[in-house]
Scaffold this active site. Structure first.
Site, mmCIF file in Angstrom:
data_model
loop_
_atom_site.group_PDB
_atom_site.id
_atom_site.type_symbol
_atom_site.label_atom_id
_atom_site.label_comp_id
_atom_site.label_asym_id
_atom_site.label_seq_id
_atom_site.Cartn_x
_atom_site.Cartn_y
_atom_site.Cartn_z
ATOM 1 N N THR A 13 -1.366 -43.589 -20.690
ATOM 2 C CA THR A 13 -0.563 -44.331 -21.670
ATOM 3 C C THR A 13 0.900 -43.881 -21.654
ATOM 4 O O THR A 13 1.815 -44.698 -21.524
ATOM 5 C CB THR A 13 -1.142 -44.125 -23.096
ATOM 6 O OG1 THR A 13 -2.510 -44.535 -23.083
ATOM 7 C CG2 THR A 13 -0.382 -44.902 -24.144
ATOM 8 N N ALA A 43 0.854 -36.985 -10.020
ATOM 9 C CA ALA A 43 -0.531 -36.561 -9.781
ATOM 10 C C ALA A 43 -1.410 -37.134 -10.882
ATOM 11 O O ALA A 43 -1.009 -37.149 -12.057
ATOM 12 C CB ALA A 43 -0.621 -35.035 -9.785
ATOM 13 N N ARG A 45 -5.878 -37.968 -11.993
ATOM 14 C CA ARG A 45 -7.249 -37.519 -11.720
ATOM 15 C C ARG A 45 -7.909 -38.447 -10.700
ATOM 16 O O ARG A 45 -8.544 -38.024 -9.769
ATOM 17 C CB ARG A 45 -8.010 -37.532 -13.055
ATOM 18 C CG ARG A 45 -9.285 -36.792 -13.087
ATOM 19 C CD ARG A 45 -9.757 -36.639 -14.506
ATOM 20 N NE ARG A 45 -9.197 -37.670 -15.400
ATOM 21 C CZ ARG A 45 -9.177 -37.576 -16.713
ATOM 22 N NH1 ARG A 45 -9.657 -36.515 -17.297
ATOM 23 N NH2 ARG A 45 -8.678 -38.538 -17.463
ATOM 24 N N GLY A 134 5.803 -38.993 -32.138
ATOM 25 C CA GLY A 134 6.124 -40.058 -31.176
ATOM 26 C C GLY A 134 7.597 -40.372 -31.072
ATOM 27 O O GLY A 134 8.387 -39.580 -30.570
ATOM 28 N N ILE A 136 9.968 -40.671 -33.321
ATOM 29 C CA ILE A 136 10.971 -40.090 -34.246
ATOM 30 C C ILE A 136 11.543 -38.830 -33.594
ATOM 31 O O ILE A 136 10.779 -37.931 -33.248
ATOM 32 C CB ILE A 136 10.345 -39.676 -35.597
ATOM 33 C CG1 ILE A 136 9.487 -40.783 -36.198
ATOM 34 C CG2 ILE A 136 11.419 -39.213 -36.567
ATOM 35 C CD1 ILE A 136 8.734 -40.356 -37.464
ATOM 36 N N GLY A 187 -4.177 -47.136 -27.250
ATOM 37 C CA GLY A 187 -3.582 -45.945 -26.626
ATOM 38 C C GLY A 187 -3.025 -44.963 -27.651
ATOM 39 O O GLY A 187 -2.243 -44.082 -27.293
ATOM 40 N N GLU A 190 -6.165 -39.536 -29.308
ATOM 41 C CA GLU A 190 -6.275 -38.473 -28.318
ATOM 42 C C GLU A 190 -7.505 -38.722 -27.441
ATOM 43 O O GLU A 190 -8.408 -39.486 -27.809
ATOM 44 C CB GLU A 190 -6.430 -37.122 -29.030
ATOM 45 C CG GLU A 190 -5.213 -36.703 -29.810
ATOM 46 C CD GLU A 190 -3.958 -36.643 -28.947
ATOM 47 O OE1 GLU A 190 -3.900 -35.840 -28.017
ATOM 48 O OE2 GLU A 190 -3.025 -37.432 -29.201
ATOM 49 N N ASP A 201 -5.037 -32.682 -34.428
ATOM 50 C CA ASP A 201 -3.777 -33.134 -33.820
ATOM 51 C C ASP A 201 -2.614 -32.929 -34.807
ATOM 52 O O ASP A 201 -1.549 -32.433 -34.434
ATOM 53 C CB ASP A 201 -3.904 -34.620 -33.435
ATOM 54 C CG ASP A 201 -2.620 -35.168 -32.849
ATOM 55 O OD1 ASP A 201 -2.301 -34.831 -31.698
ATOM 56 O OD2 ASP A 201 -1.919 -35.910 -33.563
ATOM 57 N N LYS A 205 0.787 -30.469 -34.550
ATOM 58 C CA LYS A 205 2.173 -30.897 -34.782
ATOM 59 C C LYS A 205 2.805 -30.094 -35.924
ATOM 60 O O LYS A 205 3.987 -29.729 -35.864
ATOM 61 C CB LYS A 205 2.191 -32.390 -35.097
ATOM 62 C CG LYS A 205 1.794 -33.243 -33.890
ATOM 63 C CD LYS A 205 1.468 -34.661 -34.301
ATOM 64 C CE LYS A 205 1.128 -35.541 -33.117
ATOM 65 N NZ LYS A 205 0.498 -36.815 -33.508
HETATM 66 P P1 NAP Z 1 -4.145 -40.640 -21.065
HETATM 67 O O1 NAP Z 1 -3.821 -42.061 -21.225
HETATM 68 O O2 NAP Z 1 -5.561 -40.197 -21.137
HETATM 69 O O3 NAP Z 1 -3.530 -40.160 -19.676
HETATM 70 C C1 NAP Z 1 -3.783 -38.886 -19.130
HETATM 71 C C2 NAP Z 1 -3.326 -38.899 -17.690
HETATM 72 O O4 NAP Z 1 -3.489 -37.593 -17.151
HETATM 73 C C3 NAP Z 1 -4.143 -39.843 -16.805
HETATM 74 O O5 NAP Z 1 -3.304 -40.503 -15.893
HETATM 75 C C4 NAP Z 1 -5.093 -38.901 -16.068
HETATM 76 O O6 NAP Z 1 -5.464 -39.356 -14.780
HETATM 77 C C5 NAP Z 1 -4.242 -37.654 -15.952
HETATM 78 N N1 NAP Z 1 -5.076 -36.471 -15.818
HETATM 79 C C6 NAP Z 1 -5.983 -36.005 -16.688
HETATM 80 N N2 NAP Z 1 -6.568 -34.912 -16.197
HETATM 81 C C7 NAP Z 1 -6.016 -34.690 -14.995
HETATM 82 C C8 NAP Z 1 -6.212 -33.737 -13.962
HETATM 83 N N3 NAP Z 1 -7.135 -32.780 -14.095
HETATM 84 N N4 NAP Z 1 -5.471 -33.798 -12.834
HETATM 85 C C9 NAP Z 1 -4.557 -34.780 -12.681
HETATM 86 N N5 NAP Z 1 -4.318 -35.742 -13.609
HETATM 87 C C10 NAP Z 1 -5.048 -35.690 -14.744
HETATM 88 O O7 NAP Z 1 -3.354 -39.733 -22.115
HETATM 89 P P2 NAP Z 1 -2.015 -40.109 -22.892
HETATM 90 O O8 NAP Z 1 -2.357 -40.847 -24.116
HETATM 91 O O9 NAP Z 1 -1.012 -40.641 -21.959
HETATM 92 O O10 NAP Z 1 -1.579 -38.648 -23.384
HETATM 93 C C11 NAP Z 1 -1.005 -37.720 -22.504
HETATM 94 C C12 NAP Z 1 -0.437 -36.553 -23.289
HETATM 95 O O11 NAP Z 1 0.526 -37.031 -24.205
HETATM 96 C C13 NAP Z 1 -1.459 -35.793 -24.149
HETATM 97 O O12 NAP Z 1 -1.092 -34.442 -24.207
HETATM 98 C C14 NAP Z 1 -1.299 -36.426 -25.527
HETATM 99 O O13 NAP Z 1 -1.675 -35.571 -26.562
HETATM 100 C C15 NAP Z 1 0.183 -36.662 -25.541
HETATM 101 N N6 NAP Z 1 0.651 -37.713 -26.438
HETATM 102 C C16 NAP Z 1 0.067 -38.941 -26.425
HETATM 103 C C17 NAP Z 1 0.557 -39.933 -27.252
HETATM 104 C C18 NAP Z 1 -0.041 -41.295 -27.288
HETATM 105 O O14 NAP Z 1 0.336 -42.079 -28.150
HETATM 106 N N7 NAP Z 1 -0.949 -41.647 -26.379
HETATM 107 C C19 NAP Z 1 1.643 -39.660 -28.107
HETATM 108 C C20 NAP Z 1 2.216 -38.380 -28.099
HETATM 109 C C21 NAP Z 1 1.717 -37.421 -27.253
HETATM 110 P P3 NAP Z 1 -6.381 -40.673 -14.607
HETATM 111 O O15 NAP Z 1 -5.512 -41.809 -15.098
HETATM 112 O O16 NAP Z 1 -6.615 -40.739 -13.151
HETATM 113 O O17 NAP Z 1 -7.590 -40.461 -15.423
HETATM 114 N N1 HSE Z 2 -3.086 -39.291 -31.153
HETATM 115 C C1 HSE Z 2 -1.786 -39.084 -31.634
HETATM 116 C C2 HSE Z 2 -1.580 -39.888 -32.901
HETATM 117 C C3 HSE Z 2 -0.783 -39.521 -30.589
HETATM 118 O O1 HSE Z 2 -2.365 -40.795 -33.163
HETATM 119 O O2 HSE Z 2 -0.664 -39.577 -33.647
HETATM 120 C C4 HSE Z 2 0.650 -39.224 -30.981
HETATM 121 O O3 HSE Z 2 0.890 -37.859 -31.002
#
Ligand code: NAP
Ligand code: HSE
Length: 441
Positions: A13, A43, A45, A134, A136, A187, A190, A201, A205
């Site tokens: 995401t 990189a 998975r 996010g 902010i 998306g 977590e 979570d 924060k």
């Molecule tokens: P996500 O959609 O699950 O994406 C995770 C990515 O990391 C995927 O591309 C996955 O590969 C890759 N990955 C996971 N394990 C791996 C490994 N062992 N080796 C290589 N690549 C690997 O997660 P996300 O929502 O983008 O969140 C990513 C980070 O941002 C997290 O720390 C989350 O807490 C943080 N975050 C998310 C948001 C949100 O709104 N989503 C907001 C703030 C912070 P594949 O695609 O091949 O599975």
């Molecule tokens: N899972 C987190 C949330 C993503 O819903 O706030 C943003 O940090």
């Protein structure tokens, strides 16, 4: 000028939104820092998975540890999540002299102290704006914008998924699981959504916010955490009728007795701005000596808002590349050797008002017994309501709001009330915050 080369760990995401944003706004980005930014390596998975972004010119690397020490990469951007492999790779990156941007609040809250020390030793920056709230820019606002203030408290809605669930339940009467599923599809959630629902979570924060606000080391285990999974539609509706709204708040407060760090459902008067923050939106309220109260509002989760914070960090680092390491912003905004180990307040020692709901036998004297226990422990009642039992039911529901009291007293009162033969089951207790009664230390 030579481009800034980015190596991305993760194209989910946030990763794919970051790639999109760097491409969509490439002209403005280059105009801001005087050189282009390009993603050269990534990189993931599962390399066979289709991606939602244009990866032209991006070399897919099968081994992430090869990426983090690649000689062509200036900044490693960790957007994969988790704390084991992520910590290993991020440590490897900073030890290899790479600047690091991460959106991983779990990583920073649980391992930030060691990661920052490693980065300092290597003379590199670890930037983590995307880890909290996010879109902010709250890290920048507190760490830089309010740097002239002594901050007394930070309180906020800092989990978009949880706020989305509570808003949809209240406004549309939708079931909890149904809304959570939608948050996952959008998306917001977590990888393990219990982190959102149980408040973990938000606790990650809050740990970060407390450190940059008060100048204390990151201390995730010190955060008291209570989730939203046990909230009932009845309590949500009772709160509304009483003129309040239930929000899942993270609260960090400096009191004369110590620092209190807590995440829990909270009744807030509907008249407060923060009570009117709905859906995936987040809001953080800061109380500081020079400014007084300030409130920061914006989208708390999702690819676009989070990618925006990631890109801002990349640009900050691109500018910092030209400055000496000792001239850069310390990771927590305070010099690491000046961080203070302030005393921490256990949850029993906090002061709060409370909402109580209990099932009582519909017979004379029950109310007097309950109010007698509260009065005996010095707990004063602000409002009380008894709902008539349904036909053939022998139980009435008693709802109360109390004035502020030390939580230890309230716990003692609940034990005594639950021991009454006329009270059925456990008493529901939810903390109430008015904010305007918050004391400065
Ligand atoms: P996500 O959609 O699950 O994406 C995770 C990515 O990391 C995927 O591309 C996955 O590969 C890759 N990955 C996971 N394990 C791996 C490994 N062992 N080796 C290589 N690549 C690997 O997660 P996300 O929502 O983008 O969140 C990513 C980070 O941002 C997290 O720390 C989350 O807490 C943080 N975050 C998310 C948001 C949100 O709104 N989503 C907001 C703030 C912070 P594949 O695609 O091949 O599975
Ligand atoms: N899972 C987190 C949330 C993503 O819903 O706030 C943003 O940090």
């Amino acid at each position: 000028m030579k481009p800034v080369n980015i190596g991305l760990l993760g194209l989910g995401t946030v990763g794919s939104a970051t790639v999109d944003l760097l491409l969509a706004n490439a002209g403005d980005i280059s105009d801001r820092i005087g050189r282009p930014v390009r993603v050269t390596h990534a990189a993931v998975r599962d390399p066979s998975k289709p991606r939602n972004c244009d990866l032209t010119g991006v070399e897919m690397v099968s081994d992430p540890s090869e990426l983090v020490s690649h000689p062509d990469i200036d900044i490693v951007v960790e957007l994969m999540g988790g704390t084991d492999l992520a910590l290993q790779l991020c440590t490897q990156a900073v030890n290899a002299g790479k600047h690091l941007v991460t959106a991983n609040k779990a990583l920073i809250a649980e391992h930030g102290n060691e990661l920052f020390a490693a980065a300092q030793a290597s003379g590199v920056v670890v930037a983590y704006e995307a880890a909290v709230a996010g879109g902010i820019p709250i890290i920048k606002a507190i760490r830089e914008g309010l740097a002239g203030n002594r901050i007394n408290s930070v309180a906020g809605i800092i989990n978009g998924t949880g706020n989305f669930i509570l808003s949809e339940m209240r406004d549309k009467g939708r079931p909890f699981d149904d809304v959570l599923r939608e948050a996952q599809e959008l998306g917001y959630a977590e990888a393990d959504p219990t982190f959102d629902v149980e408040g973990i979570d938000a606790a990650h924060k809050l740990t970060i916010l407390a450190s940059i606000a008060f100048g204390i080391p990151l201390n995730f285990p010190a955060v008291f955490t209570e989730g939203i999974g046990n909230l009932t539609a009845e309590d949500v509706s009772n709160a509304e009728k009483l003129g309040y709204r239930i929000k899942h708040l993270g609260i960090a407060e400096q009191t004369p007795q110590g620092v209190s760090l807590r995440v829990h459902p909270t009744l807030i008067p509907q008249s407060q701005l923060i009570a009117n923050v709905h859906g995936v939106m987040n809001a953080v309220q800061v109380q500081s000596d020079a400014v007084g109260e300030s409130l920061y509002y914006g989208a708390g989760a999702g690819g676009g808002p989070t990618g925006s914070a990631v890109v801002a960090d990349i640009l900050d680092i691109a500018r910092a590349l030209a400055s000496a390491a000792d001239q850069r912003m310390p990771s927590l905004g305070f010099l690491p050797e000046r961080l203070k180990n302030l005393p921490l307040l256990a949850i029993e020692a906090i002061e709060s008002a409370y909402y109580l709901r209990m099932q009582a036998a519909d017979q004379p004297g029950v109310m007097a017994e309950v109010t007698g226990i509260l009065g005996g422990l010095g707990i004063s009642i602000e409002a009380i309501e008894q709902t008539e039992p349904a036909q053939h039911d022998t139980q009435a529901t008693i709802i109360m709001l109390t004035h502020r009291v030390i939580e230890k007293q309230m716990v003692e009162a609940l034990q005594q009330i639950e021991a009454l033969e006329t009270i059925e089951g456990a008493v529901t207790m939810i903390r109430v915050e008015h904010f305007n009664t918050r004391q400065s230390s």
